[in-house]
Design a protein around this motif. Structure first.
Motif, PDB file in Angstrom:
ATOM      1  N   VAL A 217      11.424   0.374   7.255  1.00 33.36           N
ATOM      2  CA  VAL A 217      10.270   0.008   6.442  1.00 33.36           C
ATOM      3  C   VAL A 217      10.740  -0.995   5.400  1.00 33.36           C
ATOM      4  N   ASP A 218      10.255  -2.218   5.502  1.00 33.05           N
ATOM      5  CA  ASP A 218      10.665  -3.273   4.584  1.00 33.05           C
ATOM      6  C   ASP A 218       9.946  -3.131   3.248  1.00 33.05           C
ATOM      7  N   SER A 219      10.508  -3.789   2.254  1.00 36.02           N
ATOM      8  CA  SER A 219       9.881  -3.792   0.934  1.00 36.02           C
ATOM      9  C   SER A 219       8.492  -4.421   1.030  1.00 36.02           C
ATOM     10  N   GLY A 220       7.479  -3.770   0.464  1.00 37.14           N
ATOM     11  CA  GLY A 220       6.115  -4.275   0.472  1.00 37.14           C
ATOM     12  C   GLY A 220       5.304  -3.884   1.686  1.00 37.14           C
ATOM     13  N   SER A 221       5.918  -3.190   2.650  1.00 33.42           N
ATOM     14  CA  SER A 221       5.173  -2.765   3.840  1.00 33.42           C
ATOM     15  C   SER A 221       4.158  -1.683   3.465  1.00 33.42           C
ATOM     16  N   SER A 222       3.022  -1.701   4.171  1.00 33.54           N
ATOM     17  CA  SER A 222       1.989  -0.695   3.961  1.00 33.54           C
ATOM     18  C   SER A 222       2.014   0.300   5.117  1.00 33.54           C
ATOM     19  N   LEU A 223       1.346   1.423   4.914  1.00 27.58           N
ATOM     20  CA  LEU A 223       1.245   2.414   5.980  1.00 27.58           C
ATOM     21  C   LEU A 223       0.537   1.811   7.188  1.00 27.58           C
ATOM     22  N   SER A 224      -0.494   1.013   6.954  1.00 28.46           N
ATOM     23  CA  SER A 224      -1.226   0.390   8.062  1.00 28.46           C
ATOM     24  C   SER A 224      -0.317  -0.487   8.904  1.00 28.46           C
ATOM     25  N   ARG A 225       0.544  -1.263   8.234  1.00 24.37           N
ATOM     26  CA  ARG A 225       1.439  -2.158   8.963  1.00 24.37           C
ATOM     27  C   ARG A 225       2.458  -1.363   9.791  1.00 24.37           C
TER      28      ARG A 225
END
Length: 357
Positions: A49-57
């Motif tokens: 999970v990259d920085s700024g990633s959302s659950l949707s992504r």
């Protein structure tokens, strides 16, 4: 009932039944989506999970990989549970996990943890190489060399000995300089604690000088219980104005030119670290130092010994006089010359004697 009204109620009843059936089907789909195991295989699934990633992504990516179905239902569940916020890092999703487990894990930040161990007696360069050997640690210009790291850490000059040897736990994606900052802060804390509890009458102007001494003790000690006795030898030599004459400082001063074979000529070679040549202690530590060595440097053992010689089994023979020391040197040289190491040297002259191999 008029035919038109009868037809209306018939359609109403049909829509009601279909709605109920659709709702039941939707409810069944939602329940199945949330409780059925994810398609992650028997070995589980590792996701980043990259920085700024959302659950949707993240859910969209997992849907593309075939690991989850109906991501919209999972998002609705996460919203109802107030678990839509997620944390950066690497996650290991075990086999048998379901969508609810996935959401909870991402929300709690249950990232995979890794460990890196920095060992007592290593140089700063060795520790830096160990940190940067992991492909899960981000390499930065600040970690390219001890000099670059010193500047980033706010250390003036050689950073040798100024990180604490320990096992550090980290998340994938941490920067090398951030791990070094942790190790530097840990060293400062331990050194400060030990300095505050130091014995009286020590020949150190400040805690840094104690750290220099501790690094010599660290490199000279084979048997842990001898640390304070070795420290006592070196403290008494300083107090008497004697040279420390300890081989590890010579080796450190030789740097990359040292090939593992310490020669008599090396003991005469002038470097800022050659304690056969200089008086007092070297200008910086020569290695990473553990708490035990720092404690020993600040609580040296009382006694009258001024010399010690390796016995070949990891321990030393301590002597109060040069004559006794020379006898011990001859004894242990004859028994096992290949393992012999006399430190401090057997004589106080400028020219190395037979015992100063």
């Amino acid at each position: 009932m008029p035919p038109r009204r009868r037809k209306f109620w018939l359609w109403f009843f049909l829509v009601l039944v279909m709605g109920a059936a659709g709702g039941a089907a939707l409810l069944w789909t939602a329940q199945a989506t949330l409780v059925q195991p994810l398609a992650v295989g028997t070995d589980g699934l590792r996701i980043e999970v990259d920085s700024g990633s959302s659950l949707s992504r993240v859910l969209h990516r997992l849907e593309q990989q075939g690991a989850v179905q109906h991501p919209r239902i999972i998002r609705i569940y996460a919203r109802l549970k107030d678990q839509t916020s997620i944390h950066q890092g690497e996650y290991m999703i075990p086999a048998g996990s379901n969508a609810m487990d996935l959401v909870a894990r991402l929300h709690r930040g249950d990232v995979t943890r890794y460990r890196v161990t920095l060992v007592e007696g290593w140089t700063f360069q060795q520790a830096l190489m160990q940190i940067r050997a992991s492909d899960r640690i981000v390499k930065t210009p600040a970690g390219e060399s001890p000099q670059a790291a010193a500047a980033a850490l706010g250390i003036d000059g050689n950073p040798e000995g100024q990180i604490f040897p320990d096992t550090y736990v980290y998340r994938s994606g941490i920067r090398d300089i951030d791990l070094l900052r942790q190790a530097h802060a840990r060293l400062q804390k331990v050194l400060s604690q030990e300095w505050e509890a130091r014995a009286d009458g020590l020949p150190y102007d400040d805690a840094y000088e104690a750290l220099v001494m501790a690094s010599i003790v660290e490199k000279e000690t084979g048997a842990p219980w001898e640390r304070d006795e070795i420290a006592g030898v070196f403290v008494r030599r300083i107090e008497k104005g004697m040279r420390l004459q300890t081989d590890p400082t010579v080796i450190y001063g030789l740097g990359a030119s040292y090939d593992g074979n310490l020669l008599r000529s090396h003991l005469r070679q002038a470097t800022p670290y050659n304690t056969y040549v200089i008086g007092g202690m070297p200008p910086t530590p020569i290695a990473l130092v553990g708490r035990e060595a720092i404690h020993a440097a600040l609580h040296p053992k009382d006694g009258d010994s001024l010399y010690f010689v390796a016995k070949g089994d990891g321990t030393h023979h301590f002597s109060a006089s040069l004559a006794e020391h020379n006898r011990a040197v001859r004894k242990y040289q004859l028994q096992r010359r290949s393992n012999y190491r006399s430190s401090p040297a057997a004589a106080e002259s400028e020219s190395p004697t037979e015992s100063e191999q």
